[in-house]
Motif scaffolding. Structure first.
Motif, short mmCIF file in Angstrom:
data_model
loop_
_atom_site.label_atom_id
_atom_site.label_comp_id
_atom_site.label_asym_id
_atom_site.label_seq_id
_atom_site.Cartn_x
_atom_site.Cartn_y
_atom_site.Cartn_z
N GLU A 93 -33.30 20.53 4.82
CA GLU A 93 -34.53 20.87 5.53
C GLU A 93 -34.68 22.39 5.47
N PHE A 94 -35.51 22.86 4.54
CA PHE A 94 -35.72 24.29 4.41
C PHE A 94 -36.60 24.79 5.55
N THR A 95 -36.17 25.88 6.16
CA THR A 95 -36.90 26.47 7.29
C THR A 95 -36.99 27.97 7.08
N PRO A 96 -38.18 28.56 7.17
CA PRO A 96 -38.27 30.03 7.05
C PRO A 96 -37.29 30.71 8.01
N GLN A 97 -36.75 31.83 7.58
CA GLN A 97 -35.65 32.45 8.32
C GLN A 97 -36.01 32.79 9.76
N GLY A 98 -37.16 33.40 9.97
CA GLY A 98 -37.57 33.73 11.33
C GLY A 98 -37.83 32.49 12.17
N THR A 99 -38.38 31.46 11.54
CA THR A 99 -38.63 30.21 12.24
C THR A 99 -37.31 29.56 12.64
N LEU A 100 -36.33 29.61 11.76
CA LEU A 100 -35.01 29.06 12.08
C LEU A 100 -34.40 29.77 13.28
N THR A 122 -48.39 25.54 3.26
CA THR A 122 -47.32 25.42 2.26
C THR A 122 -46.59 24.11 2.51
N ILE A 123 -45.60 23.82 1.68
CA ILE A 123 -44.82 22.59 1.85
C ILE A 123 -44.05 22.59 3.17
N VAL A 124 -43.85 23.78 3.76
CA VAL A 124 -43.17 23.86 5.06
C VAL A 124 -43.95 23.08 6.12
N ALA A 125 -45.27 23.03 5.97
CA ALA A 125 -46.13 22.40 6.98
C ALA A 125 -46.27 20.90 6.79
N GLU A 126 -45.76 20.35 5.69
CA GLU A 126 -45.97 18.94 5.40
C GLU A 126 -45.36 18.06 6.50
N GLY A 127 -46.18 17.14 7.03
CA GLY A 127 -45.71 16.22 8.04
C GLY A 127 -45.64 16.77 9.45
N LYS A 128 -46.06 18.03 9.63
CA LYS A 128 -45.99 18.65 10.96
C LYS A 128 -47.39 18.80 11.55
N PRO A 129 -47.52 18.65 12.88
CA PRO A 129 -48.83 18.85 13.50
C PRO A 129 -49.31 20.29 13.32
N THR A 130 -50.59 20.46 13.09
CA THR A 130 -51.18 21.80 12.97
C THR A 130 -52.38 21.91 13.89
N THR A 137 -54.40 29.02 11.19
CA THR A 137 -53.73 27.73 11.26
C THR A 137 -52.28 27.95 11.65
N VAL A 138 -51.82 27.19 12.63
CA VAL A 138 -50.43 27.28 13.06
C VAL A 138 -49.81 25.90 13.03
N ILE A 139 -48.50 25.85 12.82
CA ILE A 139 -47.80 24.57 12.73
C ILE A 139 -46.81 24.46 13.88
N LEU A 140 -46.57 23.22 14.30
CA LEU A 140 -45.66 22.96 15.41
C LEU A 140 -44.24 22.83 14.88
N GLU A 141 -43.35 23.64 15.41
CA GLU A 141 -41.93 23.59 15.05
C GLU A 141 -41.12 23.20 16.29
N HIS A 142 -40.17 22.30 16.12
CA HIS A 142 -39.36 21.84 17.23
C HIS A 142 -38.09 22.67 17.39
N ALA A 143 -37.68 22.85 18.62
CA ALA A 143 -36.45 23.57 18.92
C ALA A 143 -35.24 22.83 18.38
N ILE A 144 -34.16 23.56 18.20
CA ILE A 144 -32.89 22.97 17.76
C ILE A 144 -31.87 23.09 18.88
N VAL A 145 -31.32 21.95 19.27
CA VAL A 145 -30.18 21.93 20.19
C VAL A 145 -29.06 21.18 19.48
N ALA A 146 -27.95 21.85 19.23
CA ALA A 146 -26.85 21.26 18.48
C ALA A 146 -25.81 20.65 19.41
N ASP A 147 -25.11 19.65 18.92
CA ASP A 147 -24.00 19.09 19.68
C ASP A 147 -22.91 20.14 19.88
N LEU A 148 -22.73 20.98 18.85
CA LEU A 148 -21.67 21.99 18.88
C LEU A 148 -22.17 23.25 18.19
N ALA A 149 -21.91 24.40 18.79
CA ALA A 149 -22.24 25.69 18.19
C ALA A 149 -20.95 26.47 17.96
#
Length: 237
Positions: A93-100, A122-130, A137-149
């Motif tokens: 899952e490629f994510t722009p660096q600042g977005t990551l 761009t292909i980054v927006a494919e399948g995401k709400p805008t 145009t802005v795209i919705l990105e979900h937060a990341i919560v990991a089991d372990l950091a």
């Protein structure tokens, strides 16, 4: 004293999501990564800026085929990574660096999602709400919560407060906040407590700390050039 292997063994399980600090090989928690490898867990989702290099950093998890999916912004320094992806053995899952970075920060801040113009159209927006905001145009990105950091820091204190060394800070602070459990590998645990004005990750985010083993610094790419010595002979810088 608890070792990195013992520490990691308490928290890992198959199919988990692990967020890992570092940028290239700078600021990697090498001992903790190798402890994950030694645990034998599989089916991992790894969230990190990149996957190290062949045989170093997160690259060791690819060697053992322990990774199912990678969320990253850059993968260009790891041939094994590229080959496993091309062979259909690895999901990316490629994510722009600042977005990551913001997805990790949002996860630590309890923000479930956010809008960004980065990647729109761009292909980054494919399948995401805008939607449209401020004429863009802005795209919705979900937060990341990991089991372990897993993070690498320079100094820690008895409360788990952390400071980082120069550019080794990179993704480590946001990764530290994004884990349900956060383990920190540090150069040194100081006596007493760090100066509060110098703390870069508050100990409230850190569950356990382990002192890093002594090893030579890893350099991703070494570039040298000839330079003139005082006597006129050329030497390698």
């Amino acid at each position: 004293m608890t070792t990195a292997r013992e520490l990691v063994a308490r928290h890992v399980f198959d199919g988990m999501t692990i967020a890992v600090g570092g940028f290239g090989l700078c600021g990697n928690p090498f001992d903790l990564i190798e402890a994950v490898r030694d645990s034998g867990v599989t089916g991992l989702t790894i969230v990190s800026n990149n996957m190290g290099t062949d045989g170093k950093g997160l690259g060791v998890l690819l060697e053992g085929r322990q990774v199912r999916k990678v969320v990253a912004s850059y993968v260009g320094e790891n041939r094994r990574f590229a080959q496993q992806y091309l062979d259909g053995q690895l999901e990316i899952e490629f994510t722009p660096q600042g977005t990551l970075a913001e997805r990790l920060r949002a996860g630590g801040a309890g923000i479930p999602a956010f809008y960004t113009p980065t990647g729109a159209h761009t292909i980054v927006a494919e399948g995401k709400p805008t939607t449209r905001m401020g004429g863009r145009t802005v795209i919705l990105e979900h937060a990341i919560v990991a089991d372990l950091a897993l993070v690498r820091a320079h100094h820690a204190d008895a409360a788990g407060n952390l400071t980082y060394r120069m550019t080794a800070r990179n993704f480590n602070p946001v990764v530290a906040t994004a884990g349900r459990v956060t383990l920190a590998e540090v150069d040194r645990v100081v006596e007493g407590y760090l100066d509060p004005d110098l703390v870069q990750t508050p100990g409230i985010y850190v569950d356990e700390v382990v002192v890093a083993s002594a090893r030579a610094p890893e350099i991703e790419q070494r570039t040298t050039r000839p330079r003139q010595s005082e006597g006129g002979a050329h030497v390698e810088a």
